[in-house]
Structures are given as structure tokens and as C-alpha cells.
Motif scaffolding. Structure first.
Motif, short mmCIF file in Angstrom:
data_model
loop_
_atom_site.label_atom_id
_atom_site.label_comp_id
_atom_site.label_asym_id
_atom_site.label_seq_id
_atom_site.Cartn_x
_atom_site.Cartn_y
_atom_site.Cartn_z
N ALA A 1 29.26 43.93 38.01
CA ALA A 1 28.28 43.51 37.01
C ALA A 1 27.70 42.14 37.30
O ALA A 1 26.58 41.83 36.88
N SER A 2 28.44 41.31 38.02
CA SER A 2 27.99 39.95 38.30
C SER A 2 27.11 39.87 39.55
O SER A 2 26.56 38.81 39.83
N ARG A 3 26.97 40.97 40.29
CA ARG A 3 26.17 40.95 41.52
C ARG A 3 24.69 41.11 41.22
O ARG A 3 24.31 41.71 40.20
N PRO A 4 23.82 40.62 42.10
CA PRO A 4 22.37 40.85 41.95
C PRO A 4 22.05 42.34 41.96
O PRO A 4 22.81 43.15 42.49
N GLU A 5 20.90 42.68 41.40
CA GLU A 5 20.54 44.10 41.26
C GLU A 5 20.53 44.82 42.59
O GLU A 5 20.98 45.96 42.70
N ARG A 6 20.03 44.18 43.65
CA ARG A 6 19.96 44.84 44.94
C ARG A 6 21.36 45.13 45.49
O ARG A 6 21.60 46.19 46.07
N THR A 7 22.29 44.20 45.26
CA THR A 7 23.66 44.41 45.71
C THR A 7 24.31 45.55 44.93
O THR A 7 25.01 46.40 45.50
N ARG A 8 24.08 45.58 43.61
CA ARG A 8 24.62 46.68 42.80
C ARG A 8 24.09 48.02 43.27
O ARG A 8 24.82 49.02 43.30
N ALA A 9 22.81 48.06 43.62
CA ALA A 9 22.23 49.31 44.09
C ALA A 9 22.89 49.76 45.40
O ALA A 9 23.12 50.96 45.61
N ASP A 10 23.22 48.80 46.26
CA ASP A 10 23.88 49.15 47.52
C ASP A 10 25.29 49.66 47.25
O ASP A 10 25.74 50.63 47.87
N ILE A 11 26.00 49.01 46.32
CA ILE A 11 27.34 49.48 45.96
C ILE A 11 27.26 50.89 45.37
O ILE A 11 28.08 51.75 45.68
N ARG A 12 26.26 51.13 44.53
CA ARG A 12 26.10 52.46 43.94
C ARG A 12 25.85 53.51 45.02
O ARG A 12 26.38 54.64 44.95
N ARG A 13 25.06 53.16 46.05
CA ARG A 13 24.81 54.11 47.12
C ARG A 13 26.11 54.50 47.82
O ARG A 13 26.37 55.68 48.08
#
Length: 273
Positions: free
Chosen positions: A232-244
Motif C-alpha cells: 500500500a505504501s508503494r507508488p502506483e506503478r510499483t503496485r501495478a507491477d506487483i499485481r502483475r
């Protein structure tokens, strides 16, 4: 970690934590007329199950949002705000004490188990659950997604996360060495014995938690647990990469219809004062 997150917890991770509850209550011998204290009651899953058995239930939690939720969800129970290792009850007040995945989240587990012993009557029983180490495959899914996304730099260290094997944020920084104990059957048994409990026993509990992949991911994005706090603390782009990477890894556990069957493992231990 849990502040203001009762609704997110109730709709996601509360389901996986509910699995051992019947065995937890059996181990504590919770039945009709038993005065039971549920410590770390969260959204009230254990308290509700104990009430259904006819017990007189008191619940406590360290987070005000959880207390308010549990009080609404389980009106027969008396729910209070309280923080281990100092409970606002007289010695020996309860016949049984339960703590479902609570020792995972206290900074002083030895002081916590001593306090649980204090508030149960002589002959009364204490039953606790604990996440097993190493984690089962389903428990490690979110952490693996973080690792595979390459989020393993100084940000991981700054989050205060303890890694097992490859850099996978999994557990918060643990208690001081003199307060800690091994998260194993032997370690948990020795902790309860150290606290002065008798007839101590411990057994593993394993199950598959079936959950929609989107719901499991939503718990992380809501900041639940150590990995969730990190995600939750990561930038949106990083979260999207984790989600992938989460989606890629989730294929190991897919059972159709967007659902996952996630293996989990815990320890259940009990003893009597």
C-alpha cells in the motif's frame, strides 16, 4: 498496521483466520456457561462462535476500530479496548482464554502469555493459534509477488520487514531476543510451559483457503498485514507491477471462476493453569 481497517479485514483476511476457530474453542473447552475471554478479538469471529456455544464472552482488542466493529457484530459479547500485556481484569476471572493469531502481533510474547495465564482461573484453559514458520505456499503468495517484482532494495529494509530466504517481506521485525520464541511446535509448547501452564499440547493445523483472487489482492492494497503495509505504501506503478506478478503466481493456485485455493499452516497450542 490495523488502525481503521476493520471493514477491510472483515471482507478479506478475517476469513482465513476463521478456519482454526472451532478447534481453538474445543481446545479451550468453551461451551455453555463458560466464562471466556477472547484476546485480540478483531472483528469478533471467535467471540461470535463462543457465544453460539452458549458461553459468556468478553472480547478485547488493541484497535478501536476493531472494538467498534466487534461490538456491533457480536452484541451478546462484552467488547473492550485493551492492549497486551496489561488486561483490565482481575486475576482468575475467566474459565478460558483464547488468542487467535495474537502472539504473531505482540512485541513481548512472554509477557503476553503470562498475562493470559493471570486472568484465567486455576484449572482454566488457554488456547492460542500462531502462524507457522516457514510459511505455507498460500501465505507466501503476496510476498513472492513483491520479490518477483524486484522490490528488494532499501525500501524493503526501511519497511522493517524480516525476510526468510530470498528477499520477501513477510513478517515485521520481531521481538527482542529475550522475549522471542521459535515459531515451531516445540517453540510454542515451550513458551506455554515457561509461562507455568500444565498439560501443554501443540498440533499443526493445515487447510486450503478458497478466496477470489481479487479479494486476496484487495486485502494487500488496503494495507493489511506487513506485506500489505508495504504494498500500500508503494507508488502506483510499483503496485501495478506487483499485481502483475501476483496474477502470474496465482495460476499455481487457481481453481476456476477467478478463485484461488491457498494452502495455509498454523499451530494450535493449549494448556491449563
Amino acid at each position: 498496521m490495523w488502525a481503521g481497517r476493520a471493514q477491510a479485514y472483515a471482507s478479506s483476511f478475517a476469513g482465513v483466520c476463521a478456519h482454526p476457530v472451532p478447534r481453538l474453542l474445543d481446545a479451550a473447552r468453551v461451551g455453555a456457561g463458560v466464562r471466556v475471554l477472547d484476546v485480540g478479538t478483531g472483528t469478533g469471529t471467535v467471540a461470535e462462535a463462543a457465544c453460539a456455544r452458549g458461553a459468556g464472552v468478553t472480547g478485547v482488542d488493541a484497535e478501536a476500530d476493531m472494538v467498534e466493529w466487534a461490538a456491533r457484530a457480536v452484541p451478546p459479547a462484552a467488547i473492550h479496548l485493551a492492549v497486551l500485556p496489561q488486561l483490565p481484569f482481575s486475576e482468575g476471572l475467566f474459565d478460558a482464554v483464547t488468542a487467535n493469531f495474537v502472539l504473531d502481533h505482540v512485541g513481548r510474547p512472554r509477557a503476553a502469555i503470562t498475562e493470559l495465564r493471570r486472568v484465567v482461573r486455576p484449572g482454566g484453559r488457554i488456547a492460542v493459534t500462531l502462524w507457522a514458520v516457514p510459511e505455507a505456499a498460500g501465505q507466501a503468495l503476496l510476498g513472492r509477488a513483491v520479490r518477483d517484482a524486484g522490490v528488494r532494495d532499501a525500501a524493503v529494509r526501511d519497511a522493517g520487514l524480516r525476510d526468510a530466504g530470498p528477499p520477501v517481506p513477510s513478517r515485521p521485525a520481531g521481538p527482542a531476543a529475550e522475549d522471542d520464541f521459535p515459531r515451531t511446535e516445540t517453540g510454542l509448547t515451550e513458551l506455554l510451559t515457561w509461562a507455568g501452564l500444565r498439560d501443554v499440547a501443540c498440533e499443526p493445523v493445515r487447510w486450503e483457503h478458497r478466496v477470489p483472487a481479487d479479494a486476496w489482492w484487495a486485502g494487500a492494497v488496503a494495507g493489511l498485514g506487513p506485506v500489505g503495509q508495504f504494498v500500500a505504501s508503494r507508488p502506483e506503478r510499483t503496485r501495478a507491477d506487483i499485481r502483475r506478478h501476483f496474477d502470474l503466481l496465482s495460476t499455481e493456485f487457481a481453481i476456476g471462476g477467478g478463485e484461488l485455493a491457498l494452502p495455509h499452516a498454523a499451530l494450535l497450542a493449549w494448556g491449563r493453569r
